[in-house]
Design a protein around this motif. Structure first.
Motif, PDB file in Angstrom:
ATOM      1  N   ASP A   1       0.831  -1.207   0.000  1.00  0.00           N
ATOM      2  CA  ASP A   1       0.000   0.000   0.000  1.00  0.00           C
ATOM      3  C   ASP A   1       0.862   1.253   0.000  1.00  0.00           C
ATOM      4  OD1 ASP A   1      -2.311  -1.528   0.095  1.00  0.00           O
ATOM      5  OD2 ASP A   1      -2.344  -1.563   2.290  1.00  0.00           O
ATOM      6  N   VAL A   2       1.902   1.227   0.811  1.00  0.00           N
ATOM      7  CA  VAL A   2       2.771   2.398   0.928  1.00  0.00           C
ATOM      8  C   VAL A   2       3.491   2.673  -0.385  1.00  0.00           C
ATOM      9  CG1 VAL A   2       4.828   3.310   2.056  1.00  0.00           C
ATOM     10  CG2 VAL A   2       3.061   2.195   3.412  1.00  0.00           C
ATOM     11  N   THR A   3       4.071   1.640  -0.964  1.00  0.00           N
ATOM     12  CA  THR A   3       4.814   1.848  -2.215  1.00  0.00           C
ATOM     13  C   THR A   3       3.876   2.235  -3.359  1.00  0.00           C
ATOM     14  OG1 THR A   3       4.708  -0.545  -2.612  1.00  0.00           O
ATOM     15  CG2 THR A   3       6.697   0.319  -1.550  1.00  0.00           C
ATOM     16  N   ASP A   4       2.669   1.668  -3.350  1.00  0.00           N
ATOM     17  CA  ASP A   4       1.705   2.038  -4.397  1.00  0.00           C
ATOM     18  C   ASP A   4       1.230   3.475  -4.228  1.00  0.00           C
ATOM     19  OD1 ASP A   4       1.907  -0.448  -5.487  1.00  0.00           O
ATOM     20  OD2 ASP A   4       0.020  -1.210  -4.662  1.00  0.00           O
ATOM     21  N   SER A   5       1.173   3.961  -2.988  1.00  0.00           N
ATOM     22  CA  SER A   5       0.692   5.320  -2.735  1.00  0.00           C
ATOM     23  C   SER A   5       1.769   6.368  -2.972  1.00  0.00           C
ATOM     24  CB  SER A   5       0.185   5.437  -1.293  1.00  0.00           C
ATOM     25  OG  SER A   5      -0.871   4.536  -1.048  1.00  0.00           O
ATOM     26  N   LEU A   6       3.015   5.928  -3.058  1.00  0.00           N
ATOM     27  CA  LEU A   6       4.111   6.874  -3.261  1.00  0.00           C
ATOM     28  C   LEU A   6       4.117   7.408  -4.687  1.00  0.00           C
ATOM     29  CD1 LEU A   6       7.285   5.413  -1.507  1.00  0.00           C
ATOM     30  CD2 LEU A   6       6.335   7.696  -1.171  1.00  0.00           C
ATOM     31  N   PRO A   7       4.246   8.711  -4.852  1.00  0.00           N
ATOM     32  CA  PRO A   7       4.528   9.230  -6.201  1.00  0.00           C
ATOM     33  C   PRO A   7       5.904   8.742  -6.658  1.00  0.00           C
ATOM     34  CG  PRO A   7       3.836  10.985  -4.686  1.00  0.00           C
ATOM     35  CD  PRO A   7       4.121   9.775  -3.850  1.00  0.00           C
ATOM     36  N   SER A   8       6.220   8.965  -7.892  1.00  0.00           N
ATOM     37  CA  SER A   8       7.549   8.612  -8.379  1.00  0.00           C
ATOM     38  C   SER A   8       8.605   9.397  -7.616  1.00  0.00           C
ATOM     39  CB  SER A   8       7.656   8.922  -9.874  1.00  0.00           C
ATOM     40  OG  SER A   8       7.572  10.324 -10.090  1.00  0.00           O
ATOM     41  N   ARG A   9       9.833   8.938  -7.702  1.00  0.00           N
ATOM     42  CA  ARG A   9      10.909   9.640  -6.988  1.00  0.00           C
ATOM     43  C   ARG A   9      11.006  11.094  -7.468  1.00  0.00           C
ATOM     44  NH1 ARG A   9      15.838   8.969  -4.069  1.00  0.00           N
ATOM     45  NH2 ARG A   9      16.265  11.093  -3.416  1.00  0.00           N
ATOM     46  N   GLU A  10      10.837  11.298  -8.767  1.00  0.00           N
ATOM     47  CA  GLU A  10      10.916  12.659  -9.301  1.00  0.00           C
ATOM     48  C   GLU A  10       9.805  13.540  -8.736  1.00  0.00           C
ATOM     49  OE1 GLU A  10      10.828  14.970 -13.647  1.00  0.00           O
ATOM     50  OE2 GLU A  10      10.695  12.782 -13.525  1.00  0.00           O
ATOM     51  N   ASP A  11       8.574  13.007  -8.734  1.00  0.00           N
ATOM     52  CA  ASP A  11       7.455  13.783  -8.193  1.00  0.00           C
ATOM     53  C   ASP A  11       7.581  13.978  -6.688  1.00  0.00           C
ATOM     54  OD1 ASP A  11       6.301  14.136 -10.648  1.00  0.00           O
ATOM     55  OD2 ASP A  11       4.902  12.456 -10.467  1.00  0.00           O
ATOM     56  N   SER A  12       8.051  12.954  -5.996  1.00  0.00           N
ATOM     57  CA  SER A  12       8.222  13.077  -4.547  1.00  0.00           C
ATOM     58  C   SER A  12       9.244  14.149  -4.205  1.00  0.00           C
ATOM     59  CB  SER A  12       8.651  11.731  -3.946  1.00  0.00           C
ATOM     60  OG  SER A  12       7.634  10.761  -4.100  1.00  0.00           O
ATOM     61  N   ASP A  13      10.331  14.168  -4.943  1.00  0.00           N
ATOM     62  CA  ASP A  13      11.333  15.216  -4.716  1.00  0.00           C
ATOM     63  C   ASP A  13      10.729  16.603  -4.914  1.00  0.00           C
ATOM     64  OD1 ASP A  13      13.113  13.196  -4.275  1.00  0.00           O
ATOM     65  OD2 ASP A  13      14.223  13.445  -6.152  1.00  0.00           O
ATOM     66  N   ARG A  14       9.886  16.710  -5.930  1.00  0.00           N
ATOM     67  CA  ARG A  14       9.268  18.004  -6.216  1.00  0.00           C
ATOM     68  C   ARG A  14       8.311  18.419  -5.089  1.00  0.00           C
ATOM     69  NH1 ARG A  14       4.867  19.541  -9.825  1.00  0.00           N
ATOM     70  NH2 ARG A  14       4.461  17.316 -10.093  1.00  0.00           N
ATOM     71  N   LEU A  15       7.558  17.463  -4.559  1.00  0.00           N
ATOM     72  CA  LEU A  15       6.617  17.764  -3.487  1.00  0.00           C
ATOM     73  C   LEU A  15       7.334  18.121  -2.191  1.00  0.00           C
ATOM     74  CD1 LEU A  15       3.944  14.965  -4.080  1.00  0.00           C
ATOM     75  CD2 LEU A  15       3.854  17.355  -4.786  1.00  0.00           C
ATOM     76  N   VAL A  16       8.385  17.375  -1.874  1.00  0.00           N
ATOM     77  CA  VAL A  16       9.152  17.668  -0.656  1.00  0.00           C
ATOM     78  C   VAL A  16       9.809  19.041  -0.760  1.00  0.00           C
ATOM     79  CG1 VAL A  16      11.153  16.972   0.720  1.00  0.00           C
ATOM     80  CG2 VAL A  16       9.517  15.252  -0.053  1.00  0.00           C
ATOM     81  N   SER A  17      10.339  19.342  -1.939  1.00  0.00           N
ATOM     82  CA  SER A  17      10.966  20.648  -2.139  1.00  0.00           C
ATOM     83  C   SER A  17       9.945  21.772  -1.991  1.00  0.00           C
ATOM     84  CB  SER A  17      11.608  20.696  -3.525  1.00  0.00           C
ATOM     85  OG  SER A  17      12.157  21.973  -3.785  1.00  0.00           O
ATOM     86  N   ALA A  18       8.739  21.577  -2.542  1.00  0.00           N
ATOM     87  CA  ALA A  18       7.688  22.597  -2.418  1.00  0.00           C
ATOM     88  C   ALA A  18       7.324  22.819  -0.955  1.00  0.00           C
ATOM     89  CB  ALA A  18       6.459  22.186  -3.219  1.00  0.00           C
ATOM     90  N   TYR A  19       7.287  21.740  -0.188  1.00  0.00           N
ATOM     91  CA  TYR A  19       6.951  21.859   1.235  1.00  0.00           C
ATOM     92  C   TYR A  19       7.996  22.673   1.997  1.00  0.00           C
ATOM     93  CZ  TYR A  19       6.547  20.545   6.130  1.00  0.00           C
ATOM     94  OH  TYR A  19       6.470  20.588   7.493  1.00  0.00           O
ATOM     95  N   PHE A  20       9.256  22.335   1.848  1.00  0.00           N
ATOM     96  CA  PHE A  20      10.292  23.024   2.619  1.00  0.00           C
ATOM     97  C   PHE A  20      10.513  24.452   2.143  1.00  0.00           C
ATOM     98  CE2 PHE A  20      11.492  18.692   3.917  1.00  0.00           C
ATOM     99  CZ  PHE A  20      11.650  18.894   5.268  1.00  0.00           C
ATOM    100  N   ASN A  21      10.220  24.728   0.890  1.00  0.00           N
ATOM    101  CA  ASN A  21      10.356  26.101   0.399  1.00  0.00           C
ATOM    102  C   ASN A  21       9.200  26.992   0.845  1.00  0.00           C
ATOM    103  OD1 ASN A  21      12.843  26.004  -0.997  1.00  0.00           O
ATOM    104  ND2 ASN A  21      11.876  24.900  -2.683  1.00  0.00           N
ATOM    105  N   ALA A  22       8.078  26.384   1.212  1.00  0.00           N
ATOM    106  CA  ALA A  22       6.951  27.155   1.755  1.00  0.00           C
ATOM    107  C   ALA A  22       7.192  27.339   3.252  1.00  0.00           C
ATOM    108  CB  ALA A  22       5.634  26.433   1.490  1.00  0.00           C
ATOM    109  N   LYS A  23       8.056  28.275   3.603  1.00  0.00           N
ATOM    110  CA  LYS A  23       8.561  28.369   4.973  1.00  0.00           C
ATOM    111  C   LYS A  23       7.494  28.777   5.980  1.00  0.00           C
ATOM    112  CE  LYS A  23      13.296  29.332   3.484  1.00  0.00           C
ATOM    113  NZ  LYS A  23      13.755  27.976   3.793  1.00  0.00           N
ATOM    114  N   PHE A  24       6.421  29.411   5.537  1.00  0.00           N
ATOM    115  CA  PHE A  24       5.342  29.724   6.465  1.00  0.00           C
ATOM    116  C   PHE A  24       4.548  28.466   6.799  1.00  0.00           C
ATOM    117  CE2 PHE A  24       1.022  31.135   7.532  1.00  0.00           C
ATOM    118  CZ  PHE A  24       1.306  32.037   8.544  1.00  0.00           C
TER     119      PHE A  24
END
Length: 661
Positions: free
Chosen positions: A156-179
């Motif tokens: 379930d976890v691996t199926d729910s994970l976006p691709s590594r490329e998309d995951s990197d993009r989402l994590v980056s968006a989160y940390f860059n949204a500093k508020f």
């Protein structure tokens, strides 16, 4: 003579259940166990730390010793103490098996932990383990806060994970949204754990995995507000957050394991980002986080109770405690209830004004940055100090007896002292006149700090807005009115800049349900002022009516996806129509509302539109005293007011709102 299994006599044969005395490893290898902990066989194989028993040998004898110890402790009246299990763990690293528990003198667990072998046997069953271990027995579980949650497996976890490329993009968006990013997830530590997770996903604990999916969900929310950056529905914010909840429950967060508090906080925070209305589940989740944090000693000064803890871990625990006590207080504010965390019951300090780049796990903690740079941590530190005053304000207004005016003014002075302590870099200013080089998160932190201060003034002085208070409370009424009007000005300024074409349009995710609630409370204070006050001049009334008209325009844009906005529109329509019926206002509310420019972002619902155009009907009704709709804090009794606003009785029947008298 042998008795077959089918023989009737076999039914009377009872098999004697023996207590299992060998360790798990010896039973698996079918070798003799000497029943020590660790046993000799495991020691010889070099796996002593993995030696575990499914039961406690000599249990009756040990319970007798435990009873004797309880008696002796009761006689000695031993003070509160710390009961650590294992070595201190970092605040947010996925390190299963290590626990820090804070136990009071009245806790049985504090006594049990003092007996080393029983403690180790208990600890043997507490390993967080990997996903394949935790996900056995796959039946839906009913969580006290999250309801029915489907089980989760590694697939379930691996199926729910976006691709590594998309995951990197989402994590980056989160940390860059500093508020948006929570302060207790250290950027560099998380990056190391993130890389390890992608190498061997099953090696991560379920609670860390829950944090990861919450981060991905928040990143998807941020990108969803930016045109052309939407993620797929399969990996959308709600779907990712649902997986975070499944990992949270499967990881047994209520057991107060490492990362339990952080996982609950991250999930609740990201859920808050995705809602625009008051959510009582969030209030419950933050309350659970507060209890878990107290159980794990986050409320205590690490230097006093965890002397061997690293400076890095101690600082991260201070940040976690801030993330516990601030939402606990603010969501209690939102619901008009007392918080779980109380003054005098914790001694942990405020977060240190440091960026993640300033320190890491293997580096010493440097001196704090000076309060000249508007860092997010500086804003959180100021918010943490304000929480101390806000808790006293809540106790004051929640008293069952009438609060003393002298206490009100004393708390007002404390709020003013806090306001004066804000450094110039975090002083609010109109967004349009803000330097283009100022980050958006700095703008929002400035707005947030001023809103908290103004809302506290509204709540503190609101009881003196109702009729029956003489001239001796004129100052309180003036402070409450001006604070509410200032909040509405901030609402208008922020709404203008976040509208289409505005400077902060793509940062709309920064507006949370708590922020909207500040604006809602201010609008209700002005409604109360118009309804209850008898000392307003024509100019004062015109100013308040103008502010409410603008608020109605703003709330009507949101009414398509917010029940709070729909309620606000109904109340504002009713108050404004009454004012116009009394000849206080200039132009027609119906014209003001129906001729507003089309924004494509929502419109008044049918009930509100009916009210806006039916001036004559509403003008014949008398708005009941708004003061009765407020609780002792500031929550608004929407259902009671709806009985007036949504009046559907025929004209020859008694109005339903008269039943409120």
């Amino acid at each position: 003579m042998q008795v077959s299994a089918s023989h009737p006599a076999a039914e009377g044969v009872q098999k004697r259940n023996r207590q299992t005395l060998s360790c798990i490893a010896c039973r698996r290898r079918k070798t003799k166990c000497d029943r020590r902990l660790p046993c000799g066989a495991c020691e010889r194989r070099g796996v002593a730390v993995e030696c575990r028993f499914s039961g406690a040998p000599g249990l009756e004898h040990r319970l007798k010793a435990l009873e004797d110890m309880v008696r002796s402790l009761a006689e000695e009246d031993r003070p509160t103490r710390l009961a650590p299990v294992g070595e201190p763990a970092s605040s947010n690293g996925p390190r299963p098996g290590n626990r820090l528990q804070y136990q009071g003198a009245t806790s049985w667990a504090a006594v049990v932990e003092s007996i080393r072998d029983i403690r180790d046997v208990v600890r043997g069953g507490d390993d967080d383990g990997g996903l394949s271990v935790e996900a056995q027995g796959l039946s839906p579980e009913i969580d006290p806060a999250l309801g029915v949650v489907a089980p989760v497996t590694m697939r379930d976890v691996t199926d729910s994970l976006p691709s590594r490329e998309d995951s990197d993009r989402l994590v980056s968006a989160y940390f860059n949204a500093k508020f948006l990013a929570v302060p207790f997830i250290h950027t560099h530590q998380f990056r190391r754990e993130y890389e390890a997770f992608w190498r061997v996903p099953a090696s991560a604990s379920l609670l860390w995995t829950s944090i990861l999916f919450a981060v991905l969900s928040a990143g998807a929310t941020v990108l969803g507000f930016a045109a052309g950056n939407d993620v797929s529905n399969r990996h959308g914010p709600k779907e990712l957050l649902a997986t975070s909840a499944r990992c949270l429950v499967a990881g047994r967060y209520l057991d107060a394991k490492p990362l339990s508090v952080e996982a609950v906080l991250t999930y609740a925070h990201c859920r808050d980002v995705q809602t625009r209305d008051a959510d009582s589940t969030l209030w419950a989740l933050y309350g659970l986080a507060a209890r878990l944090a107290q159980k794990m000693g986050y409320h205590r000064d690490p230097a006093k109770v965890f002397p061997d803890m690293s400076p890095f871990a101690a600082e991260m625990r201070r940040r976690v405690w801030f993330a516990v006590q601030a939402p606990d207080l603010l969501f209690s504010f939102q619901h008009g209830m007392s918080p779980i965390v109380h003054d005098g019951e914790f001694d942990v300090g405020h977060p240190t004004n440091l960026l993640d780049d300033d320190f890491d796990q293997d580096t010493p903690l440097p001196l704090p940055r000076p309060p000249t740079d508007p860092t997010p941590i500086l804003a959180y530190r100021l918010k943490s100090t304000l929480c101390e005053v806000l808790r006293r304000v809540m106790r004051h207004v929640n008293r069952l007896d009438a609060p003393l005016p002298s206490d009100t003014m004393r708390l007002h002075a404390e709020l003013q002292a806090w306001w004066d302590s804000i450094p110039p870099c975090l002083r609010n200013r109109p967004i349009r006149s803000t330097a283009f080089t100022d980050p958006y998160y700095t703008i929002m932190h400035r707005v947030m700090l001023e809103l908290l201060y103004l809302k506290a003034l509204c709540v503190l002085h609101r009881p003196y807005m109702s009729r029956g208070h003489g001239d001796e409370h004129a100052q309180s009424r003036r402070v409450c009115r001006e604070a509410a009007l200032r909040v509405m000005e901030l609402h208008a300024d922020l709404d203008q800049e976040m509208a289409s074409g505005g400077r902060m349009h793509q940062e709309r995710f920064m507006v949370s349900s708590l922020l909207l609630h500040h604006f809602l409370v201010a609008a209700m204070v002005i409604c109360l002022d118009l309804s209850e006050s008898t000392d307003l001049s024509a100019h004062d009334r015109h100013r308040r009516v103008g502010a409410l008209r603008n608020a109605l325009r703003i709330w009507s844009i949101r009414d398509g996806d917010s029940s709070d906005a729909r309620h606000a529109c109904k109340v504002l329509c009713a108050i404004l129509n009454r004012e116009e019926a009394g000849g206080h206002a200039g132009s027609s509310l119906g014209e003001q509302t129906l001729n507003k420019p089309s924004t494509g972002q929502g419109a008044l619902d049918q009930d509100t539109a009916d009210l806006a155009t039916n001036d004559i009907y509403l003008a014949t009704l008398e708005v009941p005293s708004l003061n009765r709709f407020f609780t002792p804090v500031e929550a608004f009794d929407w259902p009671a007011f709806d009985q007036f606003v949504l009046l559907r009785n025929s004209l020859d029947e008694a109005p339903a709102w008269t039943q409120l008298e």
